[in-house]
Design a protein around this motif. Structure first.
Motif, PDB file in Angstrom:
ATOM      1  N   LEU A   1      44.989  87.933  20.032  1.00  0.00           N
ATOM      2  CA  LEU A   1      44.145  86.897  19.457  1.00  0.00           C
ATOM      3  C   LEU A   1      44.503  85.534  20.031  1.00  0.00           C
ATOM      4  O   LEU A   1      45.679  85.218  20.192  1.00  0.00           O
ATOM      5  N   SER A   2      43.498  84.745  20.358  1.00  0.00           N
ATOM      6  CA  SER A   2      43.777  83.364  20.727  1.00  0.00           C
ATOM      7  C   SER A   2      42.566  82.487  20.441  1.00  0.00           C
ATOM      8  O   SER A   2      41.452  82.987  20.287  1.00  0.00           O
ATOM      9  N   GLY A   3      42.824  81.192  20.345  1.00  0.00           N
ATOM     10  CA  GLY A   3      41.743  80.251  20.054  1.00  0.00           C
ATOM     11  C   GLY A   3      41.866  79.010  20.909  1.00  0.00           C
ATOM     12  O   GLY A   3      42.913  78.746  21.494  1.00  0.00           O
ATOM     13  N   MET A   4      40.777  78.285  21.005  1.00  0.00           N
ATOM     14  CA  MET A   4      40.774  77.042  21.772  1.00  0.00           C
ATOM     15  C   MET A   4      39.961  76.015  21.000  1.00  0.00           C
ATOM     16  O   MET A   4      38.953  76.355  20.387  1.00  0.00           O
ATOM     17  N   ARG A   5      40.429  74.774  21.058  1.00  0.00           N
ATOM     18  CA  ARG A   5      39.710  73.727  20.323  1.00  0.00           C
ATOM     19  C   ARG A   5      38.528  73.192  21.114  1.00  0.00           C
ATOM     20  O   ARG A   5      38.666  72.903  22.294  1.00  0.00           O
ATOM     21  N   PRO A   6      37.410  72.986  20.444  1.00  0.00           N
ATOM     22  CA  PRO A   6      36.252  72.413  21.128  1.00  0.00           C
ATOM     23  C   PRO A   6      36.302  70.892  21.088  1.00  0.00           C
ATOM     24  O   PRO A   6      35.691  70.260  20.236  1.00  0.00           O
TER      25      PRO A   6
ATOM     26  N   TYR B   1      38.817  86.270  20.657  1.00  0.00           N
ATOM     27  CA  TYR B   1      38.929  84.881  21.099  1.00  0.00           C
ATOM     28  C   TYR B   1      37.970  84.019  20.294  1.00  0.00           C
ATOM     29  O   TYR B   1      36.799  84.359  20.159  1.00  0.00           O
ATOM     30  N   PHE B   2      38.481  82.917  19.761  1.00  0.00           N
ATOM     31  CA  PHE B   2      37.583  82.136  18.915  1.00  0.00           C
ATOM     32  C   PHE B   2      37.615  80.644  19.212  1.00  0.00           C
ATOM     33  O   PHE B   2      38.579  80.107  19.736  1.00  0.00           O
ATOM     34  N   VAL B   3      36.507  80.014  18.832  1.00  0.00           N
ATOM     35  CA  VAL B   3      36.379  78.563  18.935  1.00  0.00           C
ATOM     36  C   VAL B   3      37.035  77.973  17.691  1.00  0.00           C
ATOM     37  O   VAL B   3      36.566  78.186  16.568  1.00  0.00           O
TER      38      VAL B   3
ATOM     39  N   TRP C   1      37.703  74.182  13.256  1.00  0.00           N
ATOM     40  CA  TRP C   1      38.459  73.506  12.189  1.00  0.00           C
ATOM     41  C   TRP C   1      39.701  72.821  12.763  1.00  0.00           C
ATOM     42  O   TRP C   1      40.095  71.754  12.331  1.00  0.00           O
ATOM     43  N   HIS C   2      40.313  73.470  13.749  1.00  0.00           N
ATOM     44  CA  HIS C   2      41.500  72.863  14.364  1.00  0.00           C
ATOM     45  C   HIS C   2      41.149  71.551  15.047  1.00  0.00           C
ATOM     46  O   HIS C   2      41.906  70.590  14.999  1.00  0.00           O
ATOM     47  N   ALA C   3      39.981  71.525  15.688  1.00  0.00           N
ATOM     48  CA  ALA C   3      39.553  70.285  16.345  1.00  0.00           C
ATOM     49  C   ALA C   3      39.418  69.178  15.301  1.00  0.00           C
ATOM     50  O   ALA C   3      39.773  68.023  15.539  1.00  0.00           O
TER      51      ALA C   3
ATOM     52  N   GLY D   1      49.150  70.517   7.902  1.00  0.00           N
ATOM     53  CA  GLY D   1      48.975  71.929   7.580  1.00  0.00           C
ATOM     54  C   GLY D   1      48.419  72.774   8.715  1.00  0.00           C
ATOM     55  O   GLY D   1      48.383  73.997   8.614  1.00  0.00           O
ATOM     56  N   TYR D   2      48.055  72.145   9.827  1.00  0.00           N
ATOM     57  CA  TYR D   2      47.301  72.919  10.811  1.00  0.00           C
ATOM     58  C   TYR D   2      48.061  74.099  11.443  1.00  0.00           C
ATOM     59  O   TYR D   2      47.462  75.145  11.682  1.00  0.00           O
ATOM     60  N   PRO D   3      49.388  74.002  11.632  1.00  0.00           N
ATOM     61  CA  PRO D   3      50.046  75.224  12.131  1.00  0.00           C
ATOM     62  C   PRO D   3      49.965  76.393  11.132  1.00  0.00           C
ATOM     63  O   PRO D   3      49.981  77.546  11.538  1.00  0.00           O
TER      64      PRO D   3
ATOM     65  N   LEU E   1      47.326  76.882   9.221  1.00  0.00           N
ATOM     66  CA  LEU E   1      45.969  77.392   9.439  1.00  0.00           C
ATOM     67  C   LEU E   1      45.982  78.332  10.646  1.00  0.00           C
ATOM     68  O   LEU E   1      45.367  79.394  10.649  1.00  0.00           O
ATOM     69  N   GLN E   2      46.720  77.941  11.655  1.00  0.00           N
ATOM     70  CA  GLN E   2      46.847  78.788  12.850  1.00  0.00           C
ATOM     71  C   GLN E   2      47.517  80.114  12.488  1.00  0.00           C
ATOM     72  O   GLN E   2      47.118  81.171  12.982  1.00  0.00           O
ATOM     73  N   ALA E   3      48.506  80.047  11.609  1.00  0.00           N
ATOM     74  CA  ALA E   3      49.165  81.285  11.165  1.00  0.00           C
ATOM     75  C   ALA E   3      48.137  82.197  10.492  1.00  0.00           C
ATOM     76  O   ALA E   3      48.098  83.413  10.734  1.00  0.00           O
ATOM     77  N   ALA E   4      47.286  81.602   9.664  1.00  0.00           N
ATOM     78  CA  ALA E   4      46.247  82.397   8.990  1.00  0.00           C
ATOM     79  C   ALA E   4      45.298  83.015  10.018  1.00  0.00           C
ATOM     80  O   ALA E   4      44.934  84.185   9.909  1.00  0.00           O
ATOM     81  N   ASP E   5      44.919  82.229  11.039  1.00  0.00           N
ATOM     82  CA  ASP E   5      44.029  82.739  12.102  1.00  0.00           C
ATOM     83  C   ASP E   5      44.617  84.003  12.732  1.00  0.00           C
ATOM     84  O   ASP E   5      43.896  84.941  13.061  1.00  0.00           O
ATOM     85  N   ILE E   6      45.910  83.958  12.947  1.00  0.00           N
ATOM     86  CA  ILE E   6      46.571  85.059  13.650  1.00  0.00           C
ATOM     87  C   ILE E   6      46.771  86.255  12.724  1.00  0.00           C
ATOM     88  O   ILE E   6      46.445  87.392  13.057  1.00  0.00           O
TER      89      ILE E   6
ATOM     90  N   TYR F   1      49.742  90.354  19.854  1.00  0.00           N
ATOM     91  CA  TYR F   1      50.065  89.344  20.867  1.00  0.00           C
ATOM     92  C   TYR F   1      49.182  88.114  20.746  1.00  0.00           C
ATOM     93  O   TYR F   1      47.989  88.221  20.477  1.00  0.00           O
ATOM     94  N   VAL F   2      49.805  86.971  20.958  1.00  0.00           N
ATOM     95  CA  VAL F   2      49.077  85.709  20.926  1.00  0.00           C
ATOM     96  C   VAL F   2      49.360  84.939  22.211  1.00  0.00           C
ATOM     97  O   VAL F   2      50.436  84.372  22.370  1.00  0.00           O
ATOM     98  N   PRO F   3      48.418  84.957  23.172  1.00  0.00           N
ATOM     99  CA  PRO F   3      48.631  84.168  24.381  1.00  0.00           C
ATOM    100  C   PRO F   3      48.489  82.678  24.063  1.00  0.00           C
ATOM    101  O   PRO F   3      47.451  82.258  23.574  1.00  0.00           O
TER     102      PRO F   3
ATOM    103  N   ASP G   1      53.718  74.828  24.521  1.00  0.00           N
ATOM    104  CA  ASP G   1      53.770  73.871  23.412  1.00  0.00           C
ATOM    105  C   ASP G   1      53.395  74.507  22.079  1.00  0.00           C
ATOM    106  O   ASP G   1      53.630  73.923  21.027  1.00  0.00           O
ATOM    107  N   GLN G   2      52.832  75.711  22.145  1.00  0.00           N
ATOM    108  CA  GLN G   2      52.382  76.342  20.900  1.00  0.00           C
ATOM    109  C   GLN G   2      53.322  77.440  20.408  1.00  0.00           C
ATOM    110  O   GLN G   2      53.045  78.071  19.396  1.00  0.00           O
ATOM    111  N   SER G   3      54.425  77.655  21.128  1.00  0.00           N
ATOM    112  CA  SER G   3      55.239  78.801  20.707  1.00  0.00           C
ATOM    113  C   SER G   3      55.889  78.559  19.345  1.00  0.00           C
ATOM    114  O   SER G   3      56.115  79.507  18.594  1.00  0.00           O
TER     115      SER G   3
END
Ligand code: TRP
Ligand code: SF4
Length: 402
Positions: A6-11, A38-40, A43-45, A129-131, A133-138, A145-147, A151-153
């Motif tokens: 799983l991975s995501g990218m900010r728009p 893979y998701f957009v 919310w992270h943006a 809180g955003y990390p 939120l990222q934990a919830a995404d994963i 695996y999370v590519p 800086d995100q490890s």
């Protein structure tokens, strides 16, 4: 079953070559080996760009077009948009209850980003809180695996801690004993007794033979017992091991060996620094940008020798040129045998050639905007099936299924 990625990218703007070489290229490769989601991350943006809805709105679908243009195959990878799945927010809320504030304050990106993005007011609850939120995404996809970039490890590390804590607090369903009893009843008296005997032996001595005998019973039941479910197997294997059934899965960060591509000025490539080459830049724009690129500052005049290692153009050669061209650059640069514009030309040609298939695929998609929406729709529904199931497990584990 294939492992899940799983991975995501900010728009937050148009996709550039840094995104491609730093992440997308790897995403494309992974889709052949794993079950990829893979998701957009819209919310992270918003956690940093909450005042710029126009940018996000404009970028969401453009980004999906660039993903597919770069080679993501919607038949292989599941592509979706975070905000279409309120389940992410539900898990975020539930995880927030037991997550110590200090865990979030200590995430290194928190203070770093505050420093870097001084022009924004990031003293917000959402940004802290955003990390999580990222934990919830994963965790909601039980990803193995999370590519992510280096800086995100720390975020993946936080995710692991959150999962561990959750499993410790709630891992054993409240009706665990009854569930085990029900599964044992399905096994039949003799097998149930045999399984219990192996479980005790394994628990007391860690005897591997006892483990495999117990496991054998469960595996056989999976094919031989009518009405047996994979939940029954998971339950009895968990029980055999002495743990409950773990509700959330600890993911692993997947770091790829990528040479990072600098921007035109040698700093990190970023749209906001104005130093990016966009995936969709026209050939003339690419030419102009590269010709204007910073070089080794020691080469003031054409006759001054330079050092490729001190030149951002050479970082492009590392990605775009083969050994013989790189050798030509080394030789020509250190001896002042070639000029910087000579040196840049093969880079320009290679970038433009690399963009050709993207351009073709993007043009086809842009001509059919409905198709992109349909792809996202489809992916979102696929993601929803998984997210819903996890939330059922999570609610049950937390005693919220009344
Ligand atoms: N936080 C990531 C970034 O800023 C994007 C992201 C959001 C993400 N959720 C994720 C990445 C889950 C991997 C997994 O780039
Ligand atoms: Fe950089 Fe090439 Fe010029 Fe050397 S010749 S300084 S590597 S652009």
């Amino acid at each position: 079953m294939r492992t899940r990625v799983l991975s995501g990218m900010r728009p937050t703007g148009s996709m550039h070559l840094g995104h491609y070489h730093g992440a997308l290229k790897n995403w494309v490769k992974l889709q052949h080996e794993h079950d990829c989601f893979y998701f957009v991350a819209d919310w992270h943006a918003l956690t940093t760009h909450y005042e710029e809805r126009e940018v996000i709105e404009k970028t969401v679908y453009d980004m999906v077009v660039d993903w597919i243009a770069a080679g993501l195959d919607p038949d292989k990878a599941t592509i979706f948009i975070q905000s279409r799945l309120p389940e992410h927010a539900e898990l975020f809320t539930l995880l927030a209850m037991g997550t110590p504030l200090g865990w979030l304050e200590r995430v290194p990106t928190y203070k770093d980003q505050m420093e870097k993005l001084k022009d924004r007011d990031l003293a917000t609850y959402g940004f802290l809180g955003y990390p999580l939120l990222q934990a919830a995404d994963i965790l909601i996809y039980k990803a193995t695996y999370v590519p992510v970039g280096g800086d995100q490890s720390s975020h993946v590390e936080l995710t692991r801690e959150v999962a561990r804590r959750f499993n410790n607090l709630y891992g054993r369903a409240r009706d665990f004993e009854q569930q085990v009893a029900a599964a044992l009843a399905k096994l039949g008296k003799d097998d149930a007794r045999y399984y219990e005997k192996q479980r005790k032996a394994f628990g007391e001595t860690g005897d591997a033979a006892a483990w495999s005998k117990g496991e054998g019973i469960v595996r056989r039941a999976a094919v031989a017992v009518a009405g047996w479910t994979s939940d029954d197997s998971e339950l009895l294997l968990g029980h055999l091991k002495g743990s409950g059934k773990s509700v959330l899965v600890e993911p692993q960060a997947l770091h790829t060996e990528v040479v990072t591509l600098p921007g035109l000025d040698g700093a990190k490539m970023s749209k906001s620094y104005g130093n990016a080459i966009l995936m969709r830049d026209e050939p003339e724009v690419v030419t102009k940008k590269v010709r204007g690129m910073a070089t080794d500052p020691a080469r003031v005049r054409r006759s001054d020798p330079g050092t490729p290692e001190k030149c951002p153009v050479f970082d492009f050669h590392r990605i775009y040129s083969d050994d013989s061209v790189q050798q030509w650059v080394r030789q020509g640069c250190t001896s002042a045998g070639i000029g910087c514009l000579d040196c840049k030309q093969p880079v320009i040609d290679a970038i433009v050639a690399g963009q050709a298939p993207w351009r073709e695929r993007a043009a086809a998609l842009l001509a059919e905007p409905k198709k992109v929406h349909w792809i996202v729709e489809n992916g979102t529904e696929r993601a929803r099936t998984v997210a819903r199931q996890t939330m059922r497990d999570v609610r049950a584990a937390m005693g919220l299924d009344y």
